[in-house]
Every structure is written in structure tokens, then in C-alpha cells.
Design a protein around this motif. Structure first.
Motif, short mmCIF file in Angstrom:
data_model
loop_
_atom_site.label_atom_id
_atom_site.label_comp_id
_atom_site.label_asym_id
_atom_site.label_seq_id
_atom_site.Cartn_x
_atom_site.Cartn_y
_atom_site.Cartn_z
N LYS A 116 0.85 -1.18 0.00
CA LYS A 116 0.00 0.00 0.00
C LYS A 116 0.89 1.23 0.00
O LYS A 116 1.76 1.38 0.85
CB LYS A 116 -0.91 0.00 1.22
CG LYS A 116 -1.84 1.21 1.31
CD LYS A 116 -2.61 1.22 2.62
CE LYS A 116 -3.54 0.04 2.73
NZ LYS A 116 -4.38 0.11 3.97
N THR A 118 0.87 5.43 -0.04
CA THR A 118 0.03 6.60 0.20
C THR A 118 0.79 7.87 -0.19
O THR A 118 1.93 8.08 0.25
CB THR A 118 -0.38 6.70 1.68
OG1 THR A 118 -1.06 5.50 2.06
CG2 THR A 118 -1.30 7.89 1.90
N LYS A 120 0.64 12.04 -0.21
CA LYS A 120 -0.02 13.19 0.41
C LYS A 120 0.64 14.49 -0.04
O LYS A 120 1.85 14.52 -0.33
CB LYS A 120 0.06 13.11 1.94
CG LYS A 120 -0.67 11.93 2.55
CD LYS A 120 -0.55 11.98 4.08
CE LYS A 120 -1.25 10.82 4.74
NZ LYS A 120 -1.13 10.87 6.22
N ASN A 159 -7.57 4.59 -4.06
CA ASN A 159 -8.68 4.98 -3.17
C ASN A 159 -9.88 4.05 -3.33
O ASN A 159 -11.04 4.49 -3.34
CB ASN A 159 -9.09 6.44 -3.42
CG ASN A 159 -8.08 7.41 -2.89
OD1 ASN A 159 -6.92 7.09 -2.69
ND2 ASN A 159 -8.49 8.64 -2.65
N PHE A 183 -11.42 11.77 -6.90
CA PHE A 183 -10.90 11.40 -5.58
C PHE A 183 -9.95 12.49 -5.10
O PHE A 183 -9.08 12.94 -5.84
CB PHE A 183 -10.15 10.07 -5.65
CG PHE A 183 -10.99 8.91 -6.09
CD1 PHE A 183 -11.77 8.21 -5.18
CD2 PHE A 183 -11.02 8.53 -7.42
CE1 PHE A 183 -12.55 7.15 -5.59
CE2 PHE A 183 -11.80 7.46 -7.84
CZ PHE A 183 -12.57 6.77 -6.92
N PHE A 187 -3.88 10.02 -1.74
CA PHE A 187 -4.17 8.96 -2.70
C PHE A 187 -3.53 7.66 -2.20
O PHE A 187 -2.31 7.57 -2.07
CB PHE A 187 -3.64 9.34 -4.08
CG PHE A 187 -4.16 10.66 -4.56
CD1 PHE A 187 -5.51 10.84 -4.82
CD2 PHE A 187 -3.31 11.74 -4.73
CE1 PHE A 187 -6.01 12.06 -5.24
CE2 PHE A 187 -3.78 12.96 -5.16
CZ PHE A 187 -5.15 13.12 -5.41
N VAL A 188 -4.39 6.68 -1.93
CA VAL A 188 -3.93 5.38 -1.44
C VAL A 188 -3.91 4.39 -2.60
O VAL A 188 -4.96 4.03 -3.13
CB VAL A 188 -4.83 4.86 -0.30
CG1 VAL A 188 -4.33 3.51 0.19
CG2 VAL A 188 -4.89 5.86 0.83
#
Length: 236
Positions: A116, A118, A120, A159, A183, A187-188
């Protein structure tokens, strides 16, 4: 003594008053008709908008029904193929290839290990001349996605939005649009595959991770033993 005769002609003052009355009456009548016309137009637009909204809702419901029917048919086909493979071992490889293709196209749900990532936006530095230097852009997202694909990711989502083989990603101010869905940050990005391989590919010296840090993007990455993604049909 004779009385003076009445003058039947308008005086100048009376004529002016008459003109004013006629003009006022015309203005009032015109304003009234104009107001009625505007009300009719507004009512027409409201009725038309309501009709479009109802058509849209009906179409969305129909799309949902069709998506469910498609999912059921695909499941039936898969069951038939599996039964066929049991009886005809020589076609087993073809069935496996078809399953892998469906996985890549996002037609079936998937679960497995992966990572995962992420992304930012960073804290804006007021001394900087360009605030865009601290915002996640589509190029940053695409660089991660492309590296994950090259490294053998079996399925990718952003997301929660499962990516298709022909998915498009577009930046629109503080948000990104993925296949028509918007989205906001953060953002994942989730990817299913060999977690060690995927993580190592992003952290290679001078690679994607280093480039994101140079662009002032806040990045976190973690491995996971279990990541789940639904099929694209369930997202419609």
C-alpha cells in the motif's frame, strides 16, 4: 348676462396627463406579460430538468441491472470452463490463461499479498514561489502505477477504485479523476503481487520513491499479507 361656453378641447395639462396614463398602462401590461413569459420559461426548464433527472436515474438503475446480469453470466462461464477443464486436462492451460486475463481486466475480485502506497500533499512553504510544488499531481500517481505494473502487480486500485487495462487518470486541481470518478488527496494506491518485489522496485536508488521525495511529496509505503479488491462490475 350670457354664461361662457364650455371648452370641449383638451388643455395642454390634460393632454400630458393622458399621455402619461397611456404610457403607464402600456408599461404595466408589458411587464405583466414579460413576467408571465419568464414564469412559463422557468417552469419549462424545471420540468425539463426533472425529466432528465428521472431518465438518468432510470438509466443508472438499468446499468446496475445489466452489470449484475453480466457478473452472473461471467460466473456461469467460469463454472462451465472449470468443469470442462476437469474433464479435458489438455485445456487446463487455456483456462488458466483466461483466468489471468480476467484478473488483469478487473472482471473478477482478487485477494492476496501486496503493498500500500500513500501519497499526500506536503505542507506549503510560504517562501516558495509556486504552491504547486507541494501538491500531488497525476504524474506522481502514474509513476507509481507504471512501476508497479512493470514489477508484476496483478491488480491495482486507487482509493478503492479498481484500475482497468484502459483506465485513464487525469489531474483536476486538488483532485484526480479516475475513469470519471473524482478522488481527493491523500491517494492510497494498493497493489496485489509479490510484496517484496513491488516494494523493492519502488525503493530502488534513484527510482520512483526518491523522485517523489525530491518533488516534496509525502510518501508512505507498507507491505500487507492480505489486500482485497472487488471486480470493476461491482463498482458500477
Amino acid at each position: 348676462m350670457k354664461k361662457p361656453l364650455h371648452n370641449n378641447k383638451f388643455t395642454k395639462k390634460q393632454f400630458i396627463v393622458l399621455i402619461v396614463c397611456i404610457t403607464t398602462g402600456f408599461i404595466i401590461g408589458y411587464s405583466y406579460n414579460l413576467t408571465k413569459d419568464k414564469e412559463k420559461m422557468n417552469n419549462s426548464y424545471v420540468d425539463q430538468e426533472e425529466s432528465y433527472r428521472e431518465d438518468l436515474i432510470e438509466q443508472q438503475e438499468r446499468n446496475k441491472e445489466l452489470a449484475e446480469e453480466l457478473s452472473d453470466l461471467q460466473e456461469q462461464i467460469r463454472n462451465v470452463e472449470k468443469n470442462f477443464a476437469k474433464n479435458e486436462g489438455q485445456y487446463k492451460d487455456l483456462i488458466e490463461d483466461a483466468e489471468k486475463l480476467r484478473l488483469q481486466l478487473g472482471l473478477i475480485p482478487v485477494e492476496g499479498e501486496g503493498i500500500k502506497v500513500t501519497l499526500k500533499d506536503n505542507v506549503y512553504d510560504p517562501n516558495s514561489t509556486n504552491p504547486n510544488d507541494y501538491i500531488v499531481h497525476e504524474s506522481h500517481v502514474l509513476s507509481v502505477i507504471n512501476e508497479l505494473k512493470i514489477s508484476g502487480a496483478e491488480a491495482i486500485s486507487i482509493n478503492g477504485q479498481r484500475l482497468k487495462s484502459n483506465s485513464y487518470i487525469k489531474c483536476n486541481g486538488p483532485v484526480i479523476t479516475i475513469d470519471g470518478h473524482q478522488f481527493p488527496a491523500p491517494f492510497v494506491i494498493e497493489a496485489i503481487g509479490n510484496s517484496e518485489t513491488l516494494l523493492s522496485s519502488l525503493k530502488i536508488v534513484g527510482g520512483v520513491f526518491d523522485q517523489l521525495l525530491m518533488d516534496n511529496i509525502v510518501v508512505t509505503m507498507e507491505q500487507s499479507d492480505r489486500i482485497q479488491m472487488s471486480s470493476i462490475n461491482n463498482e458500477m
